[in-house]
Design an enzyme around this catalytic site. Sequence first.
Site, PDB file in Angstrom:
ATOM      1  N   ARG A 114      29.014 123.573  70.720  1.00 37.67           N
ATOM      2  CA  ARG A 114      29.069 122.158  71.104  1.00 37.67           C
ATOM      3  C   ARG A 114      30.055 121.415  70.205  1.00 37.67           C
ATOM      4  O   ARG A 114      30.160 121.693  68.999  1.00 37.67           O
ATOM      5  CB  ARG A 114      27.678 121.547  70.967  1.00 37.67           C
ATOM      6  CG  ARG A 114      27.548 120.088  71.404  1.00 37.67           C
ATOM      7  CD  ARG A 114      27.720 119.935  72.875  1.00 37.67           C
ATOM      8  NE  ARG A 114      27.156 118.663  73.374  1.00 37.67           N
ATOM      9  CZ  ARG A 114      27.487 118.129  74.535  1.00 37.67           C
ATOM     10  NH1 ARG A 114      28.380 118.717  75.322  1.00 37.67           N
ATOM     11  NH2 ARG A 114      26.926 116.999  74.937  1.00 37.67           N
ATOM     12  N   THR A 417      31.372 120.070  83.586  1.00 37.19           N
ATOM     13  CA  THR A 417      30.954 121.423  83.219  1.00 37.19           C
ATOM     14  C   THR A 417      31.196 122.495  84.279  1.00 37.19           C
ATOM     15  O   THR A 417      31.475 122.212  85.441  1.00 37.19           O
ATOM     16  CB  THR A 417      29.483 121.508  82.765  1.00 37.19           C
ATOM     17  OG1 THR A 417      28.622 121.348  83.880  1.00 37.19           O
ATOM     18  CG2 THR A 417      29.141 120.469  81.749  1.00 37.19           C
ATOM     19  N   GLU A 461      33.645 114.530  75.081  1.00 41.46           N
ATOM     20  CA  GLU A 461      32.235 114.852  74.836  1.00 41.46           C
ATOM     21  C   GLU A 461      31.491 113.791  74.036  1.00 41.46           C
ATOM     22  O   GLU A 461      30.255 113.699  74.112  1.00 41.46           O
ATOM     23  CB  GLU A 461      32.149 116.195  74.108  1.00 41.46           C
ATOM     24  CG  GLU A 461      31.022 117.057  74.571  1.00 41.46           C
ATOM     25  CD  GLU A 461      31.176 117.440  76.035  1.00 41.46           C
ATOM     26  OE1 GLU A 461      30.277 117.077  76.816  1.00 41.46           O
ATOM     27  OE2 GLU A 461      32.165 118.090  76.393  1.00 41.46           O
ATOM     28  N   ASP A 464      28.782 111.588  75.456  1.00 40.91           N
ATOM     29  CA  ASP A 464      27.412 112.061  75.671  1.00 40.91           C
ATOM     30  C   ASP A 464      26.456 111.486  74.629  1.00 40.91           C
ATOM     31  O   ASP A 464      25.239 111.632  74.747  1.00 40.91           O
ATOM     32  CB  ASP A 464      27.356 113.589  75.635  1.00 40.91           C
ATOM     33  CG  ASP A 464      27.573 114.210  77.000  1.00 40.91           C
ATOM     34  OD1 ASP A 464      27.636 113.463  77.995  1.00 40.91           O
ATOM     35  OD2 ASP A 464      27.685 115.443  77.090  1.00 40.91           O
ATOM     36  N   SER A 490      22.853 118.133  78.628  1.00 40.95           N
ATOM     37  CA  SER A 490      21.924 118.583  79.667  1.00 40.95           C
ATOM     38  C   SER A 490      22.196 120.013  80.098  1.00 40.95           C
ATOM     39  O   SER A 490      21.516 120.534  80.985  1.00 40.95           O
ATOM     40  CB  SER A 490      22.035 117.670  80.899  1.00 40.95           C
ATOM     41  OG  SER A 490      21.655 116.367  80.581  1.00 40.95           O
TER      42      SER A 490
END
Length: 606
Positions: A114, A417, A461, A464, A490
Amino acid sequence: MSARLSTVALSLLLAACAATPPSFTYTPLPPQPEAASGYQDKPGWATRQYAVAAANPLATDAGRQVLAAGGSALDAAIAVQMVLGLVEPQSSGIGGGAFLLYYDGKQVSAWDGRETAPAAADETLFLGADGKPMAFNDAVVGGRSVGVPGVVAMLEQAHREQGKLPWRELFQPAIRLAEQGFAISPRLHTLLKADAFLKQDPVAAAYFYQASGEPYPVGHQLRNQPYADVLRQIAARGSKALLQGTVAEAIVAKVQGHAANPGKLALADLAGYRPKKRDALCSDYRAASRDYRLCGFPPPSSGAIAIGQILGILNQTPAAGLPLQQGADGKPLPSPQWLHLYSEASRLAFADRAKYVGDPDFVSPPGGSWHTMLAPGYLAARAKLIGDNSMKTAQPGQPGAMPLALGIAAAQPEYGTSHISIVDADGHALSMTTTIEAQFGARQMVNPSGKGAGGFLLNNELTDFNFAPNDASGLPTANRVQPGKRPRSSMSPTLVFDKASGQLLISGGSPGGALIIHYTAKTLYGMLNWGLNAQQAINLPNFGATGAPTLLEEKRFPADTVQWLQTHGHEVRETDMTSGLQAIGRTADGYFGGADPRREGVVMGE
């Protein structure tokens, strides 16, 4: 030569052969007809030895060829990811991140690639001069939203443990396709045409669009030499080639140099990035008189917790006694009574998600363990809140003994994604969800050399994170921006095992922002509770609830279903719910894989 020397020489030769890894040579897939960007029925695919499911035929075939050459599931995923970054750049790539679950025949590992917030970022990152949260697209487009990309470093670290083929060989497919060209697919063309921001970036505009401003047409051969050049460097030097040196400098210059919306990413952030190997989050689940073990990704992903809560709460309701109905077209669909129970369970799960889930290096789980949110007693208590009519808005529960002083985050958009599922010839498997967040990420393309058209896109990102660091009462939210923190996700890569035997049964997952949770839960429920194969479960209409509205996939449910839900207090919203599910299920003869008819994915194997 003496007999003894001959024996020694033969032994040394055999030892050298044994130490030599299998070799891989890539052959491009011949041109294939592609479906329009919309809905096309797919048959599902049966294989006996191994299978690859990915979002584009070129990427799937690259993984298949790696497995055919003796590579591991992890090897195949690297090849698939690098090709996806070329042919499906709207969804993932080397400028983004990923969560990877890997089963090595004995245990499941969770590899966290991540993205992270820059050291200079703080909780005011997405607040305007008036102290209020920025509009979403104002935050996304530019350098502000870009986090440290983690997918390459994560795959490199996982490859050291689970790779069989040499790292450098796994980049062959993407390099060759980038240099020789690939046909623009209907989906890529559709998204290029619809996007209002990508062409504002001159590097992206020069690569994706014609002089007229229109995207290149479907079937146009697109070449990306700058991407091939970067992949060659990564193949030779590993993730350092991306996170240090000239490529890193180009990334930082792009982020910090954006004229209207610069970001805070620095060279030290890139050089300091480290992937994390975490414990998979596994929980028990009983369906159709059989016990399963569901393994998903722990926080900073919210997927495994939310799916486990939804399915666990449903098991405390009459849902198991509600079979699929047959629609007017003869295709199966859930009953309105079942959709009511599912939507209510979802609201309860998303309420907990909004309060408790964040990067575990910054946020403590309730009761000291994320498993408190999946405890049967807690889920049974939550299920008692479900009545005959919709609760519309749910409140978080208290899964731990002591309440946590955390605020409840407001809902905000989540996008993007792609998903990859693979099982190799040794029975080792992975489920990997990979992302740059919104379509085309931050709409910033990096071309380190400045030569030719192309490069790679950067993620957005950081959007998020919660834009507002505190809730209305002033309490800090678990998912607020903090330096070095990983934003909540998620993404829901999932592996399912038979609890009694430990045998792997399913690898699956989907793109789709917050709705990933519903798409994946739908597929698992369809396969485990309703006895559907992977393709049949994927084909079911989409549905879900993250807040007050009950969402139904547009034109997939009959009017009487909508009316029943409305009569029982649901605010029904019919909308386009474009999942991109990939799933592989075990059969008596091998495997049966499915790919979402709403996108361009396929399954291949032997």
